[in-house]
Write a protein that holds these residues in place. Structure first.
Motif, PDB file in Angstrom:
ATOM      1  N   LEU A 102       0.833  -1.210   0.000  1.00  0.00           N
ATOM      2  CA  LEU A 102       0.000   0.000   0.000  1.00  0.00           C
ATOM      3  C   LEU A 102       0.865   1.257   0.000  1.00  0.00           C
ATOM      4  O   LEU A 102       0.589   2.218  -0.734  1.00  0.00           O
TER       5      LEU A 102
ATOM      6  N   ILE B 191       0.699   4.138  -2.823  1.00  0.00           N
ATOM      7  CA  ILE B 191       0.353   5.519  -2.461  1.00  0.00           C
ATOM      8  C   ILE B 191       1.466   6.471  -2.896  1.00  0.00           C
ATOM      9  O   ILE B 191       1.206   7.555  -3.439  1.00  0.00           O
TER      10      ILE B 191
ATOM     11  N   GLU C   7      -5.675   5.482  -1.646  1.00  0.00           N
ATOM     12  CA  GLU C   7      -6.119   4.259  -0.983  1.00  0.00           C
ATOM     13  C   GLU C   7      -7.619   4.299  -0.705  1.00  0.00           C
ATOM     14  O   GLU C   7      -8.166   5.299  -0.252  1.00  0.00           O
TER      15      GLU C   7
ATOM     16  N   THR D 278      -5.968   2.443  -5.109  1.00  0.00           N
ATOM     17  CA  THR D 278      -5.411   1.180  -4.617  1.00  0.00           C
ATOM     18  C   THR D 278      -6.200   0.753  -3.400  1.00  0.00           C
ATOM     19  O   THR D 278      -6.808   1.577  -2.709  1.00  0.00           O
ATOM     20  N   GLY D 279      -6.199  -0.533  -3.150  1.00  0.00           N
ATOM     21  CA  GLY D 279      -6.899  -1.031  -1.971  1.00  0.00           C
ATOM     22  C   GLY D 279      -6.467  -2.434  -1.620  1.00  0.00           C
ATOM     23  O   GLY D 279      -6.112  -3.226  -2.506  1.00  0.00           O
ATOM     24  N   TYR D 280      -6.487  -2.721  -0.323  1.00  0.00           N
ATOM     25  CA  TYR D 280      -6.227  -4.080   0.167  1.00  0.00           C
ATOM     26  C   TYR D 280      -7.556  -4.737   0.484  1.00  0.00           C
ATOM     27  O   TYR D 280      -8.435  -4.128   1.117  1.00  0.00           O
TER      28      TYR D 280
ATOM     29  N   VAL E 276      -3.368  -6.781  -2.697  1.00  0.00           N
ATOM     30  CA  VAL E 276      -3.431  -5.336  -2.858  1.00  0.00           C
ATOM     31  C   VAL E 276      -3.527  -5.059  -4.353  1.00  0.00           C
ATOM     32  O   VAL E 276      -2.742  -5.586  -5.142  1.00  0.00           O
TER      33      VAL E 276
END
Length: 423
Positions: free
Chosen positions: A185, A189, A195, A257-259, A286
């Protein structure tokens, strides 16, 4: 979803392009064109009927004003008949549109010209290879044995709680997993991605929007009562943020972006090649997602590939990049590159990332558009990539970094883990 005008104008090219996937599109394409002809004819009839009805309504108003009520009433009877005709045309048109939509859902994306023809992963092209394969000590073990030896992943406990494919991470194994998520992440970023924390359940419209349905029907976990699906990847909720959205050109590109945990049924997955972390029903990943101007999407695509390269270089894992052939390219993708890490203990390559450009295919399903410099609405391009999928990255670290004294931690991760060795 392919656009009907594109199919009509490029019929032979669409059929030839989909043949790269070993997908015989001839009959479907013909059906699409026939149904679209029917749709056009119905739309013309409906438009003409409505125009006639509107003109007659104006005439009725004028007749009443002129004191010609009898003539006006006669025309009212005709307008009632026209309304019934309009309704019949409208119902027929809606049925035709639904059939056309269902046909279009069955057509995969046309591969980019540079995508090689081929049936399966054996026909993929290696285009890049970097990193030295470490020489391990005598007695080096695969990650499932290391997990047991150092008590960091418990596959049997996961099997007890849920079933095969649901491992339990423990102690330093859990901390290493969390460290990888935070590191990925942070890298995304720093590269300009925003995020997002995303839902793990999505509705049917979201699955159709990104192309999981109807193609992956039966491969996703489905709650029939609420008609919700556990996500197979953050691509689904992340891209659907932009469903039915009209952006301004100045807002492009959009990068997120994302988990998320990811869930895949993986029915029929058996054998030594799926042992341990190699294939799971639940895993962490991710994701990076981009919405791009069509003129810039392949430059952005190259940038995403370089971004994933940078992460693997910092982890100091040997990796290669494959350009997928038509038969191995996902249903909605125009082009996909797979990243694979070499597992020294298993003596095989493990896929750890896919980066794809969908061009307008998802955007057409999503009705994701932007207003261009000429003031016209235009479909955007969507892209996504794993940055990264954790299970096989973790397997690669455990196996490639093992020593007789324990498993060393990649230097870049030590600030995240708080330890430098698993022993």
């Amino acid at each position: 979803m392919l656009q009907v005008p594109f199919i009509r104008d490029n019929k032979a090219a669409v059929i030839a392009g989909l043949a790269k996937r070993h997908f015989d599109a001839k009959d479907l394409v013909e059906q699409v064109i026939v149904l679209d002809d029917e749709r056009r004819a119905l739309q013309t009839k409906l438009d003409n009927t409505l125009a006639e009805s509107n003109a007659m309504s104006k005439e009725i108003g004028n007749l009443y004003k002129s004191g010609k009520a009898a003539q006006a009433n006669q025309l009212k009877e005709k307008t009632s008949a026209l309304k019934e005709t309009s309704k019949a045309f409208g119902d027929h048109l809606n049925t035709c549109l639904e059939k056309l939509q269902n046909l279009l859902y069955q057509l995969p994306n046309v591969p980019h010209d540079s995508v090689p023809a081929g049936k399966s992963e054996e026909d993929n092209e290696e285009i890049f290879n970097e990193g030295s394969i470490p020489e391990l000590y005598a007695g080096a073990e695969p990650h499932w044995e290391l997990a047991k030896k150092y008590d960091i992943i418990d596959f049997e406990l996961g099997n007890k709680i849920a079933g095969a494919g649901f491992p339990v991470y423990k102690g330093k194994g859990a901390r290493l997993q969390r460290a990888l998520i935070a590191y990925f992440l942070d890298k995304n970023i720093a590269a300009g991605y925003t995020e997002y924390q995303l839902p793990l359940l999505v509705n049917e419209a979201s699955c159709y929007g990104t192309g999981q349905l109807p193609d992956k029907e039966g491969q996703m976990y489905h709650d029939a009562q609420d008609n919700l699906y556990l996500i197979p990847t953050a691509e689904v909720p992340g891209t659907n943020i932009f469903r039915d959205v009209l952006l301004n050109e100045a807002e492009l590109p959009v990068s997120i972006t994302g988990y998320t945990p990811c869930f895949r049924r993986e029915a029929g997955s058996y054998g030594a090649h799926v042992r341990g972390l190699n294939r799971l029903h639940q895993f962490d990943k991710v994701e990076i997602i981009r919405v791009e101007h069509p003129d810039h999407s392949y430059k952005a695509f190259d940038g995403m590939i370089e971004h994933v390269k940078g992460i693997l270089r910092e982890l100091k894992l040997p990796f290669r990049i494959l350009r997928l052939c038509g038969g191995d390219t996902g249903f909605p993708a125009a082009m996909t590159y797979d990243f694979e890490v070499f597992s020294t203990a298993q003596d095989r390559w493990l896929e750890i990332s896919s980066v794809s450009n969908f061009e307008t295919y998802q955007a057409n399903r999503l009705k994701l558009r932007f207003k261009n410099s000429a003031g016209k609405n235009e479909l955007a391009h969507t892209l996504n990539g794993s940055s990264l999928a954790l299970p096989r990255v973790l397997a690669g670290i455990l196996e490639n970094y093992q020593t007789e004294k324990g498993i060393e931690i990649p230097e870049i991760l030590v600030p995240y883990t708080g330890f430098s060795i698993i022993d």
